[in-house]
Scaffold this active site. Structure first.
Site, PDB file in Angstrom:
ATOM      1  N   TYR A 137       0.861  -1.196   0.000  1.00 17.02           N
ATOM      2  CA  TYR A 137       0.000   0.000   0.000  1.00 17.02           C
ATOM      3  C   TYR A 137       0.890   1.236   0.000  1.00 17.02           C
ATOM      4  O   TYR A 137       1.783   1.385   0.823  1.00 17.02           O
ATOM      5  CB  TYR A 137      -0.880  -0.040   1.248  1.00 17.02           C
ATOM      6  N   CYS A 138       0.666   2.129  -0.967  1.00 13.17           N
ATOM      7  CA  CYS A 138       1.358   3.424  -1.023  1.00 13.17           C
ATOM      8  C   CYS A 138       2.878   3.226  -1.064  1.00 13.17           C
ATOM      9  O   CYS A 138       3.382   2.521  -1.929  1.00 13.17           O
ATOM     10  CB  CYS A 138       0.918   4.301   0.146  1.00 13.17           C
TER      11      CYS A 138
END
Length: 577
Positions: free
Chosen positions: A309-310
């Site tokens: 994520y990210c």
């Protein structure tokens, strides 16, 4: 005065005594806060001595001068136009903004001036695109800051509340502001409404491994059988992992477990001085690959599914390329990227915070501990959406004197983590600014050059249509670098809500394009829209990688294998500031 005209009411002695008490109490609160800061060695509340200029009077007057100049500029702009503009804007939702001629004129003038200023930016000549982007951001920030809703004397709600409460709202607001100054952080949600382990991050599981860098959580199955290939989630180290395990009805973690997935979560440790020298090699080798190898060995499987994520997705790209270079790509069955960037050519507004001034400030803030206080990162992200994440609370908390509403997402947003200073700077300079990960051999992991074009791992790539942190055109660039099979999904909403969108909510939509497309524009042009959450689409894709299942017994139960339970999920790392 005529008989039908009301006679003005003059303040009584009691009124004067009351407002004198209000002003006296306000002064007392300010003095008490100042005294506390002096005891703590901070001449200005919340500001360390090193941050103050040599001339203390210049420091004290700088804010007042900026405020005065802003008001002066605003007044000049009001005089230049009488145009009106009608827009839906929650800042002006109160009926007084429309029903009262004075405030209606202020509102319309402000909206017209805002449009004029923002459109004027596009007509400025002689600037390159980077300079134009900085000017757009600065102009929008100025426009948002100078909204008449942000000033007590031009906000009818604040004026009414002040009269109705006889100034108690201003005292309450001052108290809120001083509390926030002490904490060094803007309050965005009701205090005490949420607690990790009580009503956030409550999916049952156990911490089964702890290293100086991370804790590994294994979640308890709720189905008789689970997918043979386990799933490991790598959340961003700049945030707490429970963004994916908020309240039960919003939890991606709980939903995955209910779908029969053997699920593991990495919970990064908030950086302290022991992690000040942590860098890319650590997050790849002693973080992601170590977790993958741990789960493979625990369950006796050849490979694992992974999610990044990210920024953890950025690192995951380096991990996949490193494994490919080492001939170990088979350790990862598939990789999913949530709003992640590997090519920062179109990285959005965060690139505006990469100048020499920012780097010098980072050096100053981290000189003593070697770590960056997470509150500075939180402030940066708030600036990207200043209207909603700053000024909204200035009005509600400080002027109206209200407590903010309870909101789990904003509790998470305020629950910051500290970062290793050197790695954070390296990330900004090498990846964001230098875009070296996108270059063949631009960076190395443990001496091994990284080449993203060598990644053949099947990938699922999710982007948010309104994402202001990882714009979809930037996330799309993964499609241009990886060689293996890829599925791209464009979700409605932004960086958080576009990811945390459970099927039960029935919100937003997502787009897919089953054809062969070469760009995001082509993808959008031929995309099919689907209502609701994209999670089921991802689950179908994940099961297609390996649909086989095994009984949820033995090592599939937390603590049931060679790794014994250390403590209950969510663990202590997520609670450590």
């Amino acid at each position: 005065m005529s008989s039908d005209t009301a006679t003005p009411t003059f303040p009584t002695l009691e009124d004067w005594q009351h407002w004198t008490l209000v002003m006296g109490r306000a002064q007392q609160m300010l003095m008490e806060t100042w005294a506390e800061s002096l005891k703590a060695g901070e001449p200005v509340p919340g500001v360390k001595p090193a941050a103050i200029q040599a001339d203390p009077m210049a420091f004290l007057t700088a804010g007042a001068e900026a405020w005065s100049k802003g008001l002066q500029a605003w007044g000049q702009l009001l005089e230049q136009t009488q145009a009106a503009a009608e827009k839906k804007d929650k800042r002006f939702a109160a009926p007084e903004w429309h029903d009262n001629p004075v405030f209606d004129t202020i509102r319309q003038s402000y909206l017209a001036i805002s449009d004029q200023l923002l459109k004027g930016v596009e007509t400025v000549e002689g600037l390159d695109e980077a300079a134009h982007q900085r000017l757009r951001f600065a102009t929008k920030a100025f426009v948002d800051a100078m909204s008449p809703s942000n000033f007590a004397l031009t906000n009818p709600q604040v004026l009414k509340k002040t009269l109705d409460t006889r100034g108690d709202n201003l005292l309450a607001g001052l108290r809120h502001m001083l509390d926030d100054i002490r904490a060094g952080q803007l309050t965005q949600t009701a205090k005490g409404a949420f607690e990790v382990g009580r009503n956030l991050a409550t999916t049952p599981g156990k911490v089964i491994k702890e290293t100086p860098l991370y804790q590994l959580i294994q979640y308890t199955p709720v189905t008789d059988k689970v997918l043979t290939t386990p799933l490991i989630i790598f959340p961003p180290w700049i945030n707490r992992f429970y963004i994916l395990d908020l309240t039960p009805e919003k939890s991606f973690v709980r939903w995955c477990v209910e779908q029969g997935i053997s699920l593991f979560m990495v919970s990064w440790k908030s950086a302290d001085e022991s992690l000040k020298d942590t860098g890319l090699d650590d997050y790849v080798l002693r973080g992601q690959i170590d977790a993958i190898d741990t789960v493979r060995d625990l369950l006796g499987v050849e490979s694992a599914h992974v999610i990044g994520y990210c920024v953890a997705g950025t690192t995951l790209a380096a991990t996949l390329a490193y494994l490919a270079a080492k001939g170990e790509a088979a350790k990862v069955k598939s990789a999913t990227f949530f709003t992640a960037q590997v090519d920062f050519a179109h990285a959005g507004d965060l690139k505006l915070f990469l100048g020499d001034e920012t780097m010098a400030l980072l050096d100053q803030l981290t000189a003593d501990s070697g770590t960056l206080d997470g509150r500075y990162m939180a402030a940066t992200f708030n600036l990207l959406r200043g209207r909603d994440l700053i000024w909204n609370y200035v009005v509600n908390n400080y002027m109206l004197g209200e407590e903010p509403a309870p909101f789990d997402l904003l509790h998470w947003n305020s629950d910051v983590t500290n970062l290793p200073a050197g790695w954070h700077r390296n990330y900004l300079e090498t990846l964001y600014e230098g875009n070296k990960l996108a270059e063949c051999g631009g960076i190395s992991v443990a001496g091994t050059p990284i080449d993203l074009t060598q990644v053949e791992t099947p990938c699922f790539i999710q982007a948010g249509r309104e994402d202001h942190i990882a714009p979809p055109e930037s996330v799309w660039k993964i499609m241009d670098h990886f060689r293996g099979p890829k599925r791209f999904v464009l979700a409605g909403s932004g960086h958080i809500a576009g990811v945390v969108n459970p099927p039960s909510a029935g919100k937003y939509q997502y787009w897919v394009n089953e054809g062969e497309v070469a760009s995001l524009d082509e993808f959008v042009e031929g995309a099919t829209e689907h209502k609701g959450s994209w999670w089921p689409d991802w689950l179908s894709w994940l099961r297609s990688q390996d649909p086989s299942e095994v009984p949820a017994t033995g090592a599939r139960q937390p603590g049931g294998g060679k790794l014994k339970a250390i403590e209950d999920a969510p663990g202590r790392y997520v609670r450590t500031r």
